[in-house]
Design a protein around this motif. Structure first.
Motif, short mmCIF file in Angstrom:
data_model
loop_
_atom_site.label_atom_id
_atom_site.label_comp_id
_atom_site.label_asym_id
_atom_site.label_seq_id
_atom_site.Cartn_x
_atom_site.Cartn_y
_atom_site.Cartn_z
N PHE A 1 5.63 -1.91 7.81
CA PHE A 1 5.08 -2.35 6.52
C PHE A 1 6.14 -2.46 5.43
O PHE A 1 5.88 -3.08 4.40
CB PHE A 1 3.99 -1.39 6.06
CG PHE A 1 2.72 -1.46 6.88
CD1 PHE A 1 2.42 -2.57 7.64
CD2 PHE A 1 1.82 -0.40 6.87
CE1 PHE A 1 1.24 -2.63 8.40
CE2 PHE A 1 0.64 -0.46 7.61
CZ PHE A 1 0.36 -1.57 8.38
N ARG B 1 -3.11 1.42 5.74
CA ARG B 1 -3.49 0.71 4.52
C ARG B 1 -4.87 0.07 4.70
O ARG B 1 -5.30 -0.20 5.82
CB ARG B 1 -2.45 -0.35 4.16
CG ARG B 1 -2.31 -1.45 5.19
CD ARG B 1 -1.17 -2.39 4.83
NE ARG B 1 -1.07 -3.47 5.81
CZ ARG B 1 -0.08 -4.35 5.84
NH1 ARG B 1 0.90 -4.27 4.95
NH2 ARG B 1 -0.06 -5.31 6.74
N ILE C 1 3.59 3.34 -5.59
CA ILE C 1 2.53 4.36 -5.46
C ILE C 1 2.96 5.42 -4.46
O ILE C 1 3.73 5.16 -3.54
CB ILE C 1 1.18 3.75 -5.01
CG1 ILE C 1 1.34 3.04 -3.67
CG2 ILE C 1 0.59 2.85 -6.04
CD1 ILE C 1 0.05 2.93 -2.94
N PHE D 1 -3.03 3.15 0.40
CA PHE D 1 -1.83 3.23 1.24
C PHE D 1 -1.59 4.72 1.43
O PHE D 1 -1.14 5.39 0.50
CB PHE D 1 -0.63 2.57 0.55
CG PHE D 1 -0.84 1.12 0.23
CD1 PHE D 1 -0.43 0.14 1.12
CD2 PHE D 1 -1.49 0.75 -0.94
CE1 PHE D 1 -0.65 -1.20 0.82
CE2 PHE D 1 -1.72 -0.59 -1.24
CZ PHE D 1 -1.30 -1.56 -0.35
N VAL D 2 -1.93 5.23 2.59
CA VAL D 2 -1.84 6.68 2.78
C VAL D 2 -1.03 7.01 4.04
O VAL D 2 -1.16 6.35 5.07
CB VAL D 2 -3.25 7.33 2.87
CG1 VAL D 2 -3.99 7.18 1.55
CG2 VAL D 2 -4.06 6.76 4.00
N MET E 1 1.84 5.08 8.27
CA MET E 1 1.05 4.85 7.06
C MET E 1 -0.13 3.95 7.41
O MET E 1 0.01 3.06 8.26
CB MET E 1 1.90 4.18 5.97
CG MET E 1 1.17 4.01 4.65
SD MET E 1 2.15 3.10 3.42
CE MET E 1 1.76 1.41 3.89
N GLU F 1 -5.48 -0.49 8.76
CA GLU F 1 -4.45 -0.86 9.74
C GLU F 1 -3.30 0.14 9.61
O GLU F 1 -2.85 0.44 8.51
CB GLU F 1 -3.95 -2.27 9.41
CG GLU F 1 -2.89 -2.78 10.32
CD GLU F 1 -2.20 -4.06 9.78
OE1 GLU F 1 -1.46 -4.67 10.56
OE2 GLU F 1 -2.40 -4.41 8.59
N THR F 2 -2.85 0.67 10.76
CA THR F 2 -1.77 1.65 10.76
C THR F 2 -0.44 0.99 11.11
O THR F 2 -0.39 0.17 12.02
CB THR F 2 -2.08 2.79 11.75
OG1 THR F 2 -3.28 3.42 11.35
CG2 THR F 2 -0.96 3.82 11.78
N ILE G 1 2.44 7.70 -1.38
CA ILE G 1 1.61 7.60 -0.17
C ILE G 1 1.43 8.94 0.52
O ILE G 1 0.67 9.07 1.47
CB ILE G 1 2.18 6.56 0.83
CG1 ILE G 1 3.59 6.95 1.28
CG2 ILE G 1 2.16 5.16 0.24
CD1 ILE G 1 4.12 6.13 2.46
N GLY G 2 2.13 9.96 0.06
CA GLY G 2 2.01 11.28 0.67
C GLY G 2 3.29 12.05 0.46
O GLY G 2 4.11 11.67 -0.39
N LEU H 1 3.91 -0.12 16.72
CA LEU H 1 3.33 -0.24 15.37
C LEU H 1 4.11 -1.25 14.52
O LEU H 1 5.33 -1.33 14.62
CB LEU H 1 3.35 1.12 14.67
CG LEU H 1 2.44 2.19 15.31
CD1 LEU H 1 2.78 3.57 14.75
CD2 LEU H 1 0.98 1.85 15.06
#
Lengths: 137, 361
Positions: free
Chosen positions: B88, A57, B244, A71-72, A55, A31-32, B246-247, B85
């Motif tokens: 998060f 995940r 963490i 999580f990228v 991002m 999911e973005t 993430i980039g 979007l």
């Protein structure tokens, strides 16, 4: 996780293609969304909000119950799924194989890329020299 | 009375198809790719990400192509896209001291630890058009230093900070306010001002920054440090409970050193102005640092006389999506409003003429 997040999705896919994935189920499908990136006032002071980044995940579970998270940054679902599967596999008995096959080359590529850039930048470092005036006795 | 007028659909549809054809240009020439825009028009991408307030190189490149290179239109597209979007959460603050530096200069110190790294810059170019630039690039490959340099780049302002010659960078450990969650209200804290300046229009901030240099809100700045490079972004997912990475993102940071402020308790110190952008928007980061400092007038007990020191004026007009919306709405149909004004003007003229006639009789 940092290496998995910063790797290019195509490179990850080449090192660990989807048909080599162990069986898994999604606990959370990719999911973005957005993460608000924070900075610091004056670089080191109190936080403030700079702007957002995308991002993606994803959470998966392997057949043996190991859970993997990803999580990228970016919008690539494929990237997030691969990173989540890697996260789970790296925790288990196949972990050291995958570390050798995937994590080691990624780490090497990243440090080589950083080294190349540092050498390029070093070439643009100013080398000051002082002109000596001739009329000073 | 409100009169609905219909009938534009076919014309609008045809106009949009015409726009697509115009955007595509000569079909005999290959269409420009998103990758080409990302790689070769990277500063346009950086500006769209900064003012669109969304770090995503690919989305910015798509927006630039769709907007035919109109960057404010592209910024508008990005702002609209982000609303689709979910949010998060928030990253932990990026640490610019740990930046993988590509460029780092100081106009205040010549020989600071780490040195002056010019990096990729337009500075010192001759501003001559390069015809046949493609062949020249092949002839002159990138220079490489024989050995790596010390990558540690201490912050220039820390050099004078250690002696207490500059004010601390500020640290009221409060949760920063978020412009995307609650509307701007005044007086705004510095956190909200900085967020609003990052997404503010580069041209507007450039002009305001320039005005402070020309005497409208004097601040006597020195570019203490400008750095551009890569920083990692970390995030604490609720389900993991730990941080963490993430980039990483490219950013430009500018720290201006400005004239003094002292008090009965604290001897005079330099003051700070801070600028930051996504990507390599150096002009923007510098302008922002000037305006940030000017907007601290009230906090530093300075006389407020200039537009750049008026936070309501600056922050209410810095957003180019809002500004373009209000300016450009003038071209939408106002037929009924205008009829009402015409009617009013005719009546006033009739009354004026009536008065003239009465006076003549």
């Amino acid at each position: 996780m940092s290496l998995l997040a910063s790797a290019r999705p195509a490179r990850l896919n080449a090192l660990f293609p989807r048909d080599e994935f162990p069986q898994f189920v999604y606990l959370r499908k990719p999911e973005t969304g957005l993460v608000m990136v924070r900075g610091r006032q004056g670089g080191t002071g109190s936080p403030f909000n700079i702007g957002e980044t995308t991002m993606t995940r994803c959470t998966i579970r392997l057949a043996d119950g190991t859970v993997g998270h990803a999580f990228v940054m970016g919008r690539s679902h494929e990237h997030a799924v691969t990173a989540a599967v890697c996260d789970a596999v790296l925790q288990g008995p196949q972990g050291s194989d995958l570390a050798e096959k995937l994590v080691a080359p990624l780490a090497e590529e990243r440090s080589e890329r950083e080294r190349q850039r540092a050498l390029q930048n070093a070439a643009t470092k100013v080398d000051f020299f002082t002109m000596v005036r001739g009329d000073d006795d | 009375m409100y009169v609905a007028v219909k009938g534009g659909e076919k014309a609008i549809d045809a106009a949009h198809r015409l726009l697509k054809e115009e955007r595509r240009g000569d079909p005999a020439i290959p269409e420009i790719t998103v990758e080409q825009i990302g790689g070769q028009l990277s500063l346009a991408v950086d500006r769209v990400m900064t003012e669109g307030s969304l770090y995503d190189r690919e989305l910015a490149a798509i927006a630039i192509r769709q907007a035919r290179g109109d960057l404010i239109e592209a910024i508008f597209l990005i702002r609209a896209s982000r609303t689709t979007l979910p949010r998060f959460g928030y990253s932990t603050p990026i640490e610019t001291s740990e930046m993988l530096v590509r460029r780092r200069i100081s106009a205040a110190f010549k020989d600071m630890p780490g040195g002056q790294i010019l990096g990729p810059t337009f500075d010192y170019t001759h501003r001559l058009l390069e015809f046949g630039a493609e062949t020249q690039a092949a002839e002159a490959p990138v220079a490489m230093a024989p050995a790596d340099i010390d990558r540690a780049m201490p912050r220039v302002l820390d050099l004078i900070g250690a002696e207490g010659l500059i004010e601390p960078a500020s640290a009221q450990p409060s949760e920063p306010q978020d412009l995307t969650r609650e509307p701007l209200s005044f007086p705004a804290g510095r956190d909200l001002r900085l967020q609003s300046l990052v997404r503010g229009d580069e041209g507007f901030l450039l002009a305001l920054g320039y005005s402070t240099q020309r005497g409208y809100g004097r601040s006597h700045p020195f570019a203490g440090e400008i750095r551009y490079g890569e920083v990692s972004v970390s995030f604490v997912p609720e389900e993991l409970g730990f941080e963490i990475e993430i980039g990483s993102i490219d950013i430009t940071e500018c720290e201006m050193i400005n004239q003094f402020k002292g008090s009965a308790e604290v001897p005079p110190q330099f003051t700070r102005g801070y600028g930051l952008s996504f990507g390599q928007c150096e002009r923007k980061a510098m302008s922002m640092a000037l305006v940030d400092r000017a907007l601290r007038a009230a906090e530093l007990d300075e006389e407020q006389t200039a537009p750049a020191q008026d936070e309501e004026f600056v922050l209410s007009h810095a957003d180019n999506v809002q500004a373009t919306g209000f300016v450009e709405h003038l071209k939408l149909p106002h037929y009924v409003d205008f009829q009402a004004e015409l009617e009013l003007l005719r009546r006033l003229r009739r009354e004026a003429q009536g008065l003239h006639q009465e006076a003549a009789e």
